[in-house]
Design an enzyme around this catalytic site. Sequence first.
Site, PDB file in Angstrom:
ATOM      1  N   HIS A  41       0.815  -1.201   0.000  1.00  0.00           N
ATOM      2  CA  HIS A  41       0.000   0.000   0.000  1.00  0.00           C
ATOM      3  C   HIS A  41       0.855   1.262   0.000  1.00  0.00           C
ATOM      4  O   HIS A  41       0.505   2.260  -0.637  1.00  0.00           O
ATOM      5  CB  HIS A  41      -0.913  -0.014   1.230  1.00  0.00           C
ATOM      6  N   GLU A  85      -8.008   7.613  -5.283  1.00  0.00           N
ATOM      7  CA  GLU A  85      -7.410   6.571  -4.445  1.00  0.00           C
ATOM      8  C   GLU A  85      -8.453   5.523  -4.083  1.00  0.00           C
ATOM      9  O   GLU A  85      -9.656   5.763  -4.183  1.00  0.00           O
ATOM     10  CB  GLU A  85      -6.836   7.174  -3.152  1.00  0.00           C
ATOM     11  N   SER A  86      -7.970   4.390  -3.638  1.00  0.00           N
ATOM     12  CA  SER A  86      -8.865   3.293  -3.246  1.00  0.00           C
ATOM     13  C   SER A  86      -9.031   3.234  -1.741  1.00  0.00           C
ATOM     14  O   SER A  86      -8.141   3.626  -0.987  1.00  0.00           O
ATOM     15  CB  SER A  86      -8.288   1.962  -3.737  1.00  0.00           C
ATOM     16  N   HIS A  87     -10.178   2.734  -1.315  1.00  0.00           N
ATOM     17  CA  HIS A  87     -10.406   2.364   0.086  1.00  0.00           C
ATOM     18  C   HIS A  87     -11.232   1.088   0.086  1.00  0.00           C
ATOM     19  O   HIS A  87     -12.299   0.998   0.694  1.00  0.00           O
ATOM     20  CB  HIS A  87     -11.100   3.497   0.844  1.00  0.00           C
ATOM     21  N   ASN A  88     -10.692   0.087  -0.606  1.00  0.00           N
ATOM     22  CA  ASN A  88     -11.443  -1.136  -0.886  1.00  0.00           C
ATOM     23  C   ASN A  88     -11.609  -2.036   0.333  1.00  0.00           C
ATOM     24  O   ASN A  88     -12.723  -2.387   0.720  1.00  0.00           O
ATOM     25  CB  ASN A  88     -10.756  -1.920  -2.006  1.00  0.00           C
ATOM     26  N   HIS A  89     -10.490  -2.461   0.902  1.00  0.00           N
ATOM     27  CA  HIS A  89     -10.554  -3.391   2.029  1.00  0.00           C
ATOM     28  C   HIS A  89     -11.353  -2.822   3.206  1.00  0.00           C
ATOM     29  O   HIS A  89     -12.235  -3.500   3.753  1.00  0.00           O
ATOM     30  CB  HIS A  89      -9.144  -3.778   2.479  1.00  0.00           C
ATOM     31  N   ASP A 260      -0.437  15.202   4.437  1.00  0.00           N
ATOM     32  CA  ASP A 260      -1.585  14.495   5.002  1.00  0.00           C
ATOM     33  C   ASP A 260      -1.106  13.322   5.847  1.00  0.00           C
ATOM     34  O   ASP A 260      -0.105  12.679   5.523  1.00  0.00           O
ATOM     35  CB  ASP A 260      -2.468  13.997   3.846  1.00  0.00           C
ATOM     36  N   GLU A 304      -3.879   5.607  12.464  1.00  0.00           N
ATOM     37  CA  GLU A 304      -4.345   6.269  11.252  1.00  0.00           C
ATOM     38  C   GLU A 304      -5.631   7.046  11.520  1.00  0.00           C
ATOM     39  O   GLU A 304      -6.513   7.145  10.666  1.00  0.00           O
ATOM     40  CB  GLU A 304      -4.517   5.251  10.122  1.00  0.00           C
ATOM     41  N   SER A 305      -5.728   7.600  12.725  1.00  0.00           N
ATOM     42  CA  SER A 305      -6.861   8.461  13.052  1.00  0.00           C
ATOM     43  C   SER A 305      -7.000   9.545  11.994  1.00  0.00           C
ATOM     44  O   SER A 305      -6.003  10.084  11.497  1.00  0.00           O
ATOM     45  CB  SER A 305      -6.664   9.105  14.427  1.00  0.00           C
TER      46      SER A 305
END
Length: 746
Positions: A41, A85-89, A260, A304-305
């Site tokens: 990732h 971007e992805s946020h798949n899982h 970020d 990863e807050s």
Amino acid sequence: MVEAYKLHGLTKEEYERILEKLGREPNEVELGILGAMWSEHCSYKSSKRLLRMFPTKSDAVIVGPGENAGVVKVDDDVWIAFKVESHNHPSYIEPFNGSATGVGGIIRDVLSMGARPIALGDSLRFGPIKDRKTLYVLKGVVKGISHYGNSIGVPTVCGETFFEECYATNPLVNAFCLGILPAGRMYSSRAKKVGQVLTLVGSSTGRDGIHGAVMASGEFSDAVESKRSHVQVGDPYFGKKLIEALMEIIERDLVVGIQDLGAAGLAGAVSEVASKSRMGAELYLERVTLREEGMNPYEILLSESQERMLLIADEEKLKEIEEIIKKHHLEYAHVGKLTDSSMLIAYFHGQKVVELPVSLIVEEAPIYVREIREPSYIKEVRHFNQDLLPKVDVRKALRKLLTSLNICSKEWVYTQYDYQVGTNTVLKPGGDASILRIKWPYRPKLKSEKLLAINMEGNSRMVYLNPYEGGKFVIAEVCRNLACVGAKPVGISDCLNFGNPERPEVMWQLQEAIKGIAEACEYLGVPIVSGNVSLYNETVEGKNFRNIYPTPIVVGVGIVENRKFMDHKFKEEGDFIFLIGDLKRSSRLDGSEFLREIHGKVVGDVPVVNLEKEKALHKLLLRLIDDDLILSAHDVSTGGLIVCLLECVFGTSFGVGLNLYTDERLDFFLFSENPTRVVVSVKRDNVEAFKDITEEEGLDWMLLGRITEDKKLRIELYDELILEERVEDLEDLWKNSLERALSHTL
């Protein structure tokens, strides 16, 4: 007992490499940092060498891949920043928070370039809707996207939604954001000199999202529920305050860089800043504002807050920064500084807990040349002869196709999003591309006479059948859609969603798709300026596994130079309907929705895109629109010509009368998804000029019929009536099928 390095996603070889570089064993915190930053990732270790094939430069590109978002010039006053971007899982494990934080994360990527976010998009893939888990995921994802985007005040203006069996346990949630910034006032994630201070601003730090990067770099298994704690929880109201605080800080020129906090949290952000700055960094973890008691250094560094950013500033500017942050009721902490040591060193209450070379964390992550092998299914699916297909009742086939969830209206999805907040949206979702005004009346005050067009595409079935040609197919379609609304593409952001790269067949798909995408972008003169790679979209069930279709999602951003734009709706009764483009080729059903829905087959090869004719078609469309010679334009894509025509008439008070003269089988002609074709409507007085210009550009035209006032679809073949249907009946099927399918699943 499982070795510690495996718990952090590292292989034995990678761990031995770390031991060799360090000359000692890393402690648990250091191992956590390296595991996260060396994950697929974060490091792109399987794809980085292939991504170098992409063209990334043009006269308009200010910054290409490598920063948080790409930046492109619009004019002398305005630049734009954008990325997908992805946020798949996370979206499968916890659909609402997974999708919501995907939106929040992509907004902050754009924000970190100094740009104010003004538009969002989303590309979604789900399994069969009859499955209750799919229904749960679908509703949660849509709710999460709408909750975050609507609450933060950024419109969701474009996207797509598809359903295929292969996404049943690996849904895809790809989020896009575009922002505007004054020309010349761009930020990067770099410090300017040693001693500059690192300030953490936004929300407080909790335990959510720890191991998120590692989780996103592995396949799913039966134990997927155990990963729920790895999913971040977002707060759009904090996100909105963060935007306004940063805009004010930027307006007053108080920082030199912004980063970020995403994957790998504080450790990832600081390591990236130090690496790009060619410096080291010191962190003092006890200063970090926490929202949970007893958090240890591992948790503080790798949390990863959400809604957190890292600011880089000179010490004399800190007081002013603090005043702005307090005014917006945000948390902040001056957590460290840049050094000349080339090391990342972290202290916790005076005790050194991390001492790692920055280069080891970021630059020395392994790059793999993985084994590649053509999948066996390729030869199997190519054994297809469409002439052997049984003939079908065109009327029944059309009605069934209009109920297909890959063709029917997605209003149920996009009407849950606020696509007009900010009053910049000119063309709303549902057409070839969305169009926005470029204006922002607040700080910073920005305006351009040009318009922006945005479109998202991803035909995974075509890429599955032939990744190389499928890659070209997707790029051609996204650029064609921009041309249909009168926009010239200036940049592309792509998200490459593939299966497990450790399987040679998946790596072959990835390599071939990238080749095709690169070739099409090069020929059409469109650079790729940003993007993301999402691998390990695989589910393992015992000894069995299932990968998704290779799914490159492409977002095209274009500019309408003269404010002349076009939509796809027919305008007046009596206007002529033409098909233009690459027409002197046989109609093929390979990979079409008709072939899957009516005949139950996903087979064939990809109808090859003639890039020369494709480029000529884009040029022709822009010329026809600029010269006021056409009244509408809509590209032929999923569902073929007949669906394209109906989409042009749905929502109007007209019908369509077609008079066809073709020797091909009618089902082939009507349902083929051959590329490089567009349906346009033309006034009688402009027909001859339209034909002359089309021929002058080296393209074909075919008169299909006329727009009628009787609200019927009427097809004649060599003057013999073949089909007559009421448009309102067909529109009901198309418009309401998704909602009906959802209600039947409950």
